[in-house]
Design an enzyme around this catalytic site. Structure first.
Site, PDB file in Angstrom:
ATOM      1  N   LYS A  51     -12.106  -3.050  -8.082  1.00  0.00           N
ATOM      2  CA  LYS A  51     -11.955  -1.840  -8.834  1.00  0.00           C
ATOM      3  C   LYS A  51     -12.316  -2.037 -10.224  1.00  0.00           C
ATOM      4  O   LYS A  51     -12.765  -1.197 -10.816  1.00  0.00           O
ATOM      5  CB  LYS A  51     -10.266  -1.666  -8.729  1.00  0.00           C
ATOM      6  CG  LYS A  51     -10.009  -1.406  -7.336  1.00  0.00           C
ATOM      7  CD  LYS A  51      -8.474  -1.154  -7.132  1.00  0.00           C
ATOM      8  CE  LYS A  51      -8.197  -1.003  -5.575  1.00  0.00           C
ATOM      9  NZ  LYS A  51      -6.682  -1.173  -4.977  1.00  0.00           N
ATOM     10  N   GLN A  95      -1.120  -2.798  -7.777  1.00  0.00           N
ATOM     11  CA  GLN A  95      -1.603  -3.149  -6.226  1.00  0.00           C
ATOM     12  C   GLN A  95      -0.529  -3.680  -5.392  1.00  0.00           C
ATOM     13  O   GLN A  95       0.454  -4.428  -5.767  1.00  0.00           O
ATOM     14  CB  GLN A  95      -2.489  -4.656  -6.664  1.00  0.00           C
ATOM     15  CG  GLN A  95      -3.603  -5.083  -5.455  1.00  0.00           C
ATOM     16  CD  GLN A  95      -4.248  -4.002  -4.856  1.00  0.00           C
ATOM     17  OE1 GLN A  95      -4.924  -3.160  -5.640  1.00  0.00           O
ATOM     18  NE2 GLN A  95      -4.670  -3.914  -3.518  1.00  0.00           N
ATOM     19  N   ASP A 118      -3.266   6.470  -7.587  1.00  0.00           N
ATOM     20  CA  ASP A 118      -2.973   5.976  -6.124  1.00  0.00           C
ATOM     21  C   ASP A 118      -2.399   6.950  -5.407  1.00  0.00           C
ATOM     22  O   ASP A 118      -2.298   6.601  -3.896  1.00  0.00           O
ATOM     23  CB  ASP A 118      -2.384   4.577  -6.165  1.00  0.00           C
ATOM     24  CG  ASP A 118      -3.211   3.631  -5.638  1.00  0.00           C
ATOM     25  OD1 ASP A 118      -4.200   3.755  -5.149  1.00  0.00           O
ATOM     26  OD2 ASP A 118      -2.885   2.246  -5.893  1.00  0.00           O
TER      27      ASP A 118
HETATM   28  N1  GUN Z   1      -2.931  -2.505  -1.056  1.00  0.00           N
HETATM   29  C1  GUN Z   1      -3.488  -2.277   0.315  1.00  0.00           C
HETATM   30  N2  GUN Z   1      -4.203  -1.064  -0.050  1.00  0.00           N
HETATM   31  C2  GUN Z   1      -3.724  -0.641  -1.399  1.00  0.00           C
HETATM   32  C3  GUN Z   1      -4.141   0.444  -2.083  1.00  0.00           C
HETATM   33  O1  GUN Z   1      -4.762   1.461  -1.675  1.00  0.00           O
HETATM   34  N3  GUN Z   1      -3.602   0.503  -3.400  1.00  0.00           N
HETATM   35  C4  GUN Z   1      -2.752  -0.350  -4.061  1.00  0.00           C
HETATM   36  N4  GUN Z   1      -2.443  -0.140  -4.945  1.00  0.00           N
HETATM   37  N5  GUN Z   1      -2.604  -1.505  -3.225  1.00  0.00           N
HETATM   38  C5  GUN Z   1      -2.941  -1.534  -2.032  1.00  0.00           C
END
Ligand code: GUN
Length: 280
Positions: A51, A95, A118
């Site tokens: 990211k 995350q 998100d």
């Molecule tokens: N953990 C697994 N997939 C994701 C996601 O799309 N965003 C975040 N923040 N954590 C995750």
């Protein structure tokens, strides 16, 4: 059978985002994303690294808050409050998963909904259910972009979503329902999974189980979206669908890797730009 090429589409989207970032910077706005990762789960760190790298490639300012596994909930909430206030930060992402001593609901609920790129805040989840404008989670949003790119309209399709997580299955169900698909949603307690999957024109699977979907469970000519990411015994990345056999029977399919995966990060960049444009 046609492959739904998420790698190619994600590159197209991130190139577009980079252009938008340039235009925003010319107006004096530098979009910014803050990412928080707690603990030392290697997969989480790998995702966060990807990211941050994509932010760099598109010109988005990013900051990563790495926190130890034994961090207190207060400290996490304090950091979120700081990011909520920071005018240089337009998007905030925590995350997941978080360590078990942390209250995930409290953490996600503390993020300013206008910075919730998100789409995990209850406010954005509610807006999605109601079909209102808001941030939708990046993985299911990436699936919608892929369908759109290949002119697949969910309207009137019999759809089946396998996996009912807050991150993937539930928002996925709502996004295609908002486009007027007829949706079955299956999960661990579903009595007869095959009865549901085998009648689906559009089958979307996000569980995390190798070969969960075999060729006998799929309707001839179906559209198959595989959101699973697993490592097989040889250490290779594979999805939840038995790709070799199912791809013989379907009309469209996403590969793993190179399908939905790269779309997730592309949509995060896009949501961050949207947040930057909408900032007060
Ligand atoms: N953990 C697994 N997939 C994701 C996601 O799309 N965003 C975040 N923040 N954590 C995750």
């Amino acid at each position: 059978m046609q492959i739904l090429d998420g790698k190619a589409l994600s590159q197209k989207i991130t190139a577009h985002v980079a252009g938008e970032v340039k235009a925003l910077k010319a107006e004096g706005i530098t979009p910014g994303l803050a990412v928080m990762v707690v603990g030392d789960d290697p997969a989480s760190h790998a995702y966060v690294g990807m990211k941050a790298k994509m932010c760099k490639n598109t010109g988005i300012y990013s900051i990563v808050h790495e926190m130890p596994d034994d961090i207190s909930q207060e400290k996490i909430l304090e950091t979120i409050a700081m990011m909520n206030k920071n005018p240089n930060i337009n998007g905030i992402l925590v995350q997941l998963p978080l360590p078990s001593h942390i209250d995930e609901e409290a953490v996600l609920g503390a993020i300013d909904p206008t910075k919730d790129v998100d789409g995990f805040h209850p406010c954005n989840a509610g807006k999605l259910v109601l079909g209102m404008e808001g941030f939708a989670p990046c993985t299911p949003l990436g699936v919608m972009e892929l369908l759109n790119e290949y002119n697949i309209d969910p309207k009137g399709l019999d759809a089946c979503v396998v996996g009912a997580s807050n991150i993937v299955g539930k928002p996925m169900m709502n996004l295609i329902l908002n486009k007027f698909a007829t949706v079955d949603i299956c999960h661990i307690h579903t009595k007869d999974l095959k009865a549901h999957t085998s009648r689906a024109d559009l089958l979307i699977v996000g569980v995390g189980k190798i070969n969960l979907i075999t060729e006998d469970m799929v309707k001839e000519g179906a559209i198959i979206i595989d959101i699973g990411i697993n490592r097989n015994e040889e250490g290779k990345l594979v999805g939840d669908v038995d790709y070799a056999n199912v791809s013989e029977k379907c009309s469209f399919i996403t590969p793993v890797p190179g399908g939905v995966g790269p779309m997730t990060i592309a949509m995060l960049m896009q949501n961050t730009i949207t947040a930057a444009k909408q900032r007060d």
